[in-house]
Structures are given as structure tokens and as C-alpha cells.
Design a protein around this motif. Structure first.
Motif: not given
Ligand code: ATP
Ligand code: MN
Length: 456
Positions: A107-120
Motif C-alpha cells: 500500500p505504501l507506494q512512492k506517491k504522496k499519501h494523505t495523513l488520513e490514509t496513512l493512519r489507516e
């Protein structure tokens, strides 16, 4: 195991020509005709180690497995790096893939994720650049706290996580019980033969130790069933609570100011590159406000003066600014950000809105409380001089309708060798919000506990 001088943070400082082994997780792989460029990170540094792997050196299946998220050991020689950003890169001789990470499903590909997505994806977010920086700062802050107190001879005391007293008298408690749910509770039959809770503060127990060791501090987990879902409240958070005997409110304020300045200075020294990263991506004012804190003299005003300033401000506040009302977030921000432009210590609050243990002032209206307010986040420290007079304390307990029997040992401290004393509580995560520029407290703790959330 990675040895201290093998962390990527250390490798980046070594000289070209040295043979080394680097271990870590792949951030990205980029291919050109003759070489593969691999960005490798082991969590020790915001800067990746660039690995240069000649095409054909390892079998194609190995190259195919070097994708974002895979774990590798790379053995080779450090060479001067032509790229900017780092002095050396690693020219690979051998590569071992320990664990692949399927690019279709990682799930953690190079593109920038939002902090909300990262919390999941709380199990993977520590590998992101952002959380790498945040958790290195968290580590440095914990160390800085111990350093500050240890240098000053404070005793570190572990206060209990399970407690029978509600320090604030404020509700918001998690009960601890082994009684069967659904049955009418008989607490005499419970594990501790009484009602118990997860602690909301270690202060009362810290006061016991201050009456033996003079200067003490706690630093541990604290729990509040805050059903409010704000960006500044957690159900489980860490708190630092120094308590000093032979100390009044002035000494308490001086210590709080020196403490905050020292913490900011130490973390700026230990984590400069991380703070630069966070400034760039999250809070443009970050380094400026941190410098500002270190170099300013904190403003000190009484609650009564603060209320007058709010009333004079001409602002349309949502909440009341009448004398007697508690200061709200919007008021705290006005004082720190607009009126003074620096941290503000507000003292001597109305006794009706503060806890029973705060020392009554002679005016009969206020108590020796102090809150330290900081720009961007508002209240960061809450503290007070404690009521050391037996009779006054007894009366305050009665006045608040609290059971005197439960506080027999607390009252005893005032009967045997009592002394003026004071202390405060710093929310560890509030301080981290201040230091990292993160706007949500869920993003400065490894595994946030909030209403409805306890996945990881
Ligand atoms: P607030 O008004 O922000 O809820 P408080 O008055 O309840 O704070 P205290 O009881 O004085 O706070 O606790 C001391 C410190 O602990 C606060 O200054 C703050 O930094 C921190 N703190 C309090 N509650 C929480 C929470 N739920 N999550 C994280 N930190 C907290
Ligand atoms: Mn609160």
C-alpha cells in the motif's frame, strides 16, 4: 543486527573507498540502461542511501524483487556521489533480498499519501518519510526530557497506571475491573476490592515523592475517556509531571520556561534535518516559531489581566470572555499569536474552575494555577502551586463534594513535614505537535487511541 556505525545515518558520513554493508527497506528503484539506482532507508535518517547496482551484476529475478518496500542487504564500496544531497553512494557488489513487497499490493507506494490514509495503514506508516521524521523527533524529545531533569538532579519516579484516585475530580475515567459485565457491580468483590481506574495523572503520587526527594518527575502513560474527538485530545497519551518541594508559583513558572526552551534547543540540535523536512512539507513557520520560543522571554499575565485583554481586543469570540469562564482555544490563540506573538504563562485562575489541590490565594477568588500557552497549539502545560495548608485543603475537598477518606494519605503529607510545593504537567504529544508542526495529535503518537479507534 545493524551495528551503530552501520546505520545509513552513519554511512552517509563515511569516506569514499570504505567497504560497508547497508541494510534497510527500498524507497524506490529507478533503472537506466547500465545501472539500477536504489534508494535505501533504515529509519535512521531522512536522507536515503543511494545504491548503484550495475546491470547484469545480479540475476534478473533479484532485480525484479527490488521494489518499494522490500528489505535488502547490500554489500559494496562507498564512492563519492555525483548527485547533490549526499556525499557518498554505495556501489553494490552483492545484494540480498530478505523480503519482497509485491508492488501490486504493497500500500505504501512512492506517491504522496494523505495523513488520513496513512493512519489507516498504521502498521506501515512508520516507513514513510513523514513518520520517519515525526518518530525520530519523538525519540529525541523523550531523551531530552530525561536529560533536562537528570542534569538538575530530579528523581525519576514511576507512578501507578492503575489508580484509585481521580486526581482532577473531573470524570473522564476508564474503569479497571475484572467483574462480569452486565451484572450489578459489587466492587468489594472486584480484583482490588475497590473501584479502580486507569490514571489520569501521576501528580498526587508524585507529590508523595517530592516530600522525600524534593525534586521529582514522572513520565508515563495517562488515560482520559475524552469523548470529544478533537485534533488535540487522545484517550491514551504521555505526560511529564515534575513536582518540586520548597517551590512556589514563581519557581514553577521559571522551571516550565527553562524546560520548554531546553527541549526545543535539544531537539533542534538532534533532529535538524527532520525539522527542515517538516518545515518544507507541513508547517512553513515551524523553524521560525521554534527559534522564537528559544529566544523569547515568555509573557506572564494573570487570568484577570488576560480576560481584560480579551474583552478589549474587539474580537468576536464564540465563547464567553466574562471573568469566571475558562479560557478556550480561540482565546489562547489570540493571546499567543496576535497579542503577544510568543508563549504566554497565565496564572491565578478563578478557584471555581480549577482543581481542589491548587493553592488558594489571599483574595479568596483565585488559586495559584498556571497554564503555559504556545502559539499554534494553545495550552501545552497546566500546573499550580499546591495547597500545603492542612485546614484549607480539607475545606477545599469538602467544598467540591469529594470524599475526604479517599484522600487521607494526601492530607497526611500536610500533617507531617509539609512544605510549599508546586509542579506541572506537560502533554508529551502536545509538545510534539508544537515541534513537528503536525496539526492532528493522532499523527505524533505511534498508535493513537481515540473514540472508536484501537486497530493497531
Ligand atoms: P485541555 O483543556 O487541553 O483538555 P486539561 O486542562 O485537561 O487540557 P491538564 O489536566 O492540565 O489538561 O493536563 C496537563 C497537560 O496534559 C495539558 O496541558 C495537555 O498538554 C495534556 N493533555 C490533557 N489532556 C490531553 C489529552 N486528552 N490528550 C493529549 N494531551 C492531553
Ligand atoms: Mn481536558
Amino acid at each position: 543486527m545493524i551495528q551503530p556505525d552501520e546505520y545509513i545515518r552513519s554511512l552517509l558520513k563515511r569516506q569514499p573507498g570504505e567497504s560497508v554493508t547497508a541494510r534497510g527497506w527500498v524507497k524506490t528503484r529507478r533503472d537506466s540502461k547500465n545501472v539500477h539506482f536504489i534508494q535505501l532507508n533504515d529509519g535512521s535518517s531522512p536522507v536515503d542511501l543511494q545504491v548503484v547496482l550495475d546491470a547484469g551484476l545480479v540475476p534478473p529475478e533479484t532485480v525484479a524483487a527490488i521494489t518499494t518496500g522490500a528489505s535488502l542487504s547490500v554489500e559494496g564500496a562507498l564512492v563519492a556521489s555525483p548527485g547533490k544531497g549526499q556525499a557518498v553512494e554505495l556501489k553494490a557488489r552483492t545484494v540480498k533480498v530478505h523480503g519482497a513487497a509485491n508492488p501490486e499490493t504493497y500500500p505504501l507506494q512512492k506517491k504522496k499519501h494523505t495523513l488520513e490514509t496513512l493512519r489507516e495503514i498504521g502498521h506501515l506508516r512508520p516507513r514513510s518519510n513523514t513518520f520517519g521524521a515525526v518518530f525520530r523527533v519523538r525519540n529525541a524529545l523523550a531523551f531530552a526530557i530525561h536529560k533536562f531533569f537528570q542534569d538538575r538532579g530530579f528523581l525519576y519516579v514511576h507512578t501507578p497506571v492503575i489508580s484509585a484516585s481521580d486526581a482532577e475530580g473531573a470524570g473522564q475515567l476508564f474503569e479497571v475491573t475484572t467483574l462480569e459485565l452486565g451484572k450489578p457491580p459489587d466492587f468489594t468483590q472486584d480484583f482490588f476490592s475497590r473501584k479502580t481506574f486507569l490514571t489520569v495523572s501521576g501528580q498526587l503520587e508524585a507529590e508523595i515523592f517530592a516530600h522525600a526527594f524534593a525534586n521529582v518527575y514522572t513520565f508515563g502513560p495517562t488515560f482520559r475517556a475524552e469523548n470529544s474527538n478533537t485534533p488535540r485530545h487522545l484517550a491514551e497519551f504521555y505526560m511529564i509531571e515534575p513536582e518540586m518541594a520548597f517551590c512556589d508559583l514563581k519557581g514553577n513558572q521559571d522551571l516550565a520556561e527553562a524546560f520548554l526552551k531546553s527541549l526545543v534547543e535539544q531537539v533542534m540540535e538532534a533532529c535538524r534535518p527532520d525539522l527542515e523536512f517538516l518545515t518544507k512539507w507541513y508547517e512553513p513557520e515551524l523553524l521560525k516559531t521554534l527559534d522564537g520560543l528559544v529566544n523569547s522571554r515568555f509573557e506572564r499575565i494573570t487570568y484577570t489581566e488576560a480576560v481584560a485583554a480579551l474583552q478589549k481586543s474587539g474580537k468576536n469570540f464564540e465563547f464567553s470572555t466574562e471573568w469566571g469562564a475558562d479560557l478556550q482555544s480561540e482565546h489562547e490563540r489570540y493571546l499567543t499569536e496576535e497579542l503577544f506573538g510568543k508563549p504566554v504563562i497565565v496564572t491565578d485562575y478563578p478557584r471555581a474552575i480549577k482543581a481542589f489541590y491548587m493553592r488558594a490565594n489571599d483574595d479568596g477568588q483565585t488559586v495559584g494555577a498556571m497554564d503555559v500557552l504556545a502559539p499554534r497549539i494553545g495550552e501545552i502545560i497546566g500546573g499550580s502551586q499546591r495547597e500545603e495548608r492542612y485546614d484549607v485543603l480539607k475545606q477545599r475537598i469538602a467544598e467540591q463534594g469529594m470524599p475526604e477518606e479517599a484522600y487521607w494519605w494526601y492530607l497526611d503529607l500536610r500533617r507531617f513535614g509539609g512544605v510549599e510545593h508546586a509542579g506541572f504537567g506537560l502533554g508529551f504529544e502536545r509538545m510534539l505537535m508544537y515541534l513537528t508542526g503536525m496539526k492532528n495529535i493522532r499523527d505524533v503518537i505511534p498508535f493513537p487511541r481515540t473514540p472508536g479507534n484501537a486497530e493497531f
